[in-house]
Design a protein around this motif. Structure first.
Motif, PDB file in Angstrom:
ATOM      1  N   LYS A 190      25.597 108.455  -9.019  1.00 33.93           N
ATOM      2  CA  LYS A 190      26.068 108.876  -7.892  1.00 33.93           C
ATOM      3  C   LYS A 190      27.051 108.069  -7.191  1.00 33.93           C
ATOM      4  N   SER A 223      35.233 107.909   2.190  1.00 34.55           N
ATOM      5  CA  SER A 223      34.903 109.388   1.474  1.00 34.55           C
ATOM      6  C   SER A 223      33.389 109.296   1.411  1.00 34.55           C
ATOM      7  N   SER A 240      29.061 112.643  -2.400  1.00 34.90           N
ATOM      8  CA  SER A 240      29.161 114.013  -2.777  1.00 34.90           C
ATOM      9  C   SER A 240      28.026 114.750  -2.357  1.00 34.90           C
ATOM     10  N   GLY A 241      28.375 115.774  -1.620  1.00 35.45           N
ATOM     11  CA  GLY A 241      27.211 116.630  -0.727  1.00 35.45           C
ATOM     12  C   GLY A 241      26.906 116.272   0.488  1.00 35.45           C
ATOM     13  N   ARG A 299      27.731 116.097   4.207  1.00 37.90           N
ATOM     14  CA  ARG A 299      28.862 116.749   5.248  1.00 37.90           C
ATOM     15  C   ARG A 299      28.880 115.986   6.708  1.00 37.90           C
ATOM     16  N   ASN A 309      36.852 118.712   2.922  1.00 36.18           N
ATOM     17  CA  ASN A 309      36.157 118.161   1.714  1.00 36.18           C
ATOM     18  C   ASN A 309      35.335 117.085   2.314  1.00 36.18           C
ATOM     19  N   SER A 310      35.131 116.897   3.392  1.00 36.02           N
ATOM     20  CA  SER A 310      34.061 116.086   4.175  1.00 36.02           C
ATOM     21  C   SER A 310      34.751 114.606   4.429  1.00 36.02           C
ATOM     22  N   ARG A 311      35.916 114.328   3.518  1.00 31.29           N
ATOM     23  CA  ARG A 311      36.511 112.938   3.959  1.00 31.29           C
ATOM     24  C   ARG A 311      36.945 112.877   5.238  1.00 31.29           C
TER      25      ARG A 311
END
Lengths: 113, 112
Positions: free
Chosen positions: B1, B24, B27-28, B30, B71-73
């Motif tokens: 990951k 960034s 992933s996942g 928020r 996309n949370s970036r």
């Protein structure tokens, strides 16, 4: 707003000794207290955390204690090793603040062999 | 990951310019928060975003701003740079707003 004070700013111990770092916070609404370790040139990494419904938490050689009445919490490292040498930061946040962590100014721990 | 990724790693800017830093999250995750780290002041909280909304803001002037995308970036912007803005800027991400925060490697900003 929240204010976190951390002591001492530097700490030197011999390998095998214990090290204790203390923090006090001002906002009685704070309920999450993480500790981060930052080695030179690296990112801070979480080593242990405690929430307000717990008075003590232990993970191998590391323990954290919390006194909500006095608004202070402490990090205890036993049987210190040279690889424990780093800067340690305490922090506090509230549920409302989420990951908005308010940090102490850090303690530079040096463990000599 | 993959971990939290910050770009660029190093940046040199002139006083008066503006700069944009990128983060960034894992992933996942928020929630993204930003911190300024300097030798004298330690880690100071800048702002926190969750689901594209700024939830909390630290005590920094309005020259410091940020945003979070769908996309949370996240990006942070500093306008009219001052010498005192030279610092390591760290971002951290977490799954929600009250779980462990993972830090990126940081962007080292030097203002000359």
């Amino acid at each position: 707003g929240e204010n976190v004070e951390q002591h001492p700013s530097t700490l030197s111990v011999q390998e095998g000794d214990s090290a204790v770092i203390k923090c006090t916070y001002s906002d009685s609404a704070s309920n999450y207290f993480p500790w981060y370790k930052q080695e030179l040139g690296k990112r801070p990494q979480l080593i242990i955390d405690i929430r307000s419904n717990v008075g003590e938490k232990k993970d191998q050689r590391i323990a954290v204690t919390l006194n909500k009445t006095a608004k202070h919490f402490s990090l205890h490292i036993t049987e210190t090793q040279p690889e424990d040498s780093a800067v340690y930061f305490c922090a506090a946040s509230t549920e409302q603040a989420g990951t908005a962590l308010i940090f102490g100014k850090g303690t530079t721990l040096s463990v000599s062999s | 990951k993959a971990g939290v990724t910050q770009t660029p790693r190093y940046l040199i800017k002139t006083r008066g310019q503006q700069v944009t830093l990128s983060c960034s999250p894992i992933s996942g995750h928020r929630s993204v928060s930003w911190y300024q780290q300097t030798p004298g002041q330690g880690l100071q909280f800048l702002f926190e975003y969750f689901s594209e909304t700024q939830r909390n803001k630290g005590n920094f002037p309005g020259r410091f701003s940020g945003r979070q995308f769908s996309n949370s970036r996240s990006e942070m912007n500093v306008s009219t740079l001052e010498l005192g803005d030279s610092a390591l800027y760290l971002c951290a991400s977490s799954i929600t707003t009250d779980t462990e925060a993972f830090f990126g490697q940081g962007t080292r900003l030097t203002v000359v």
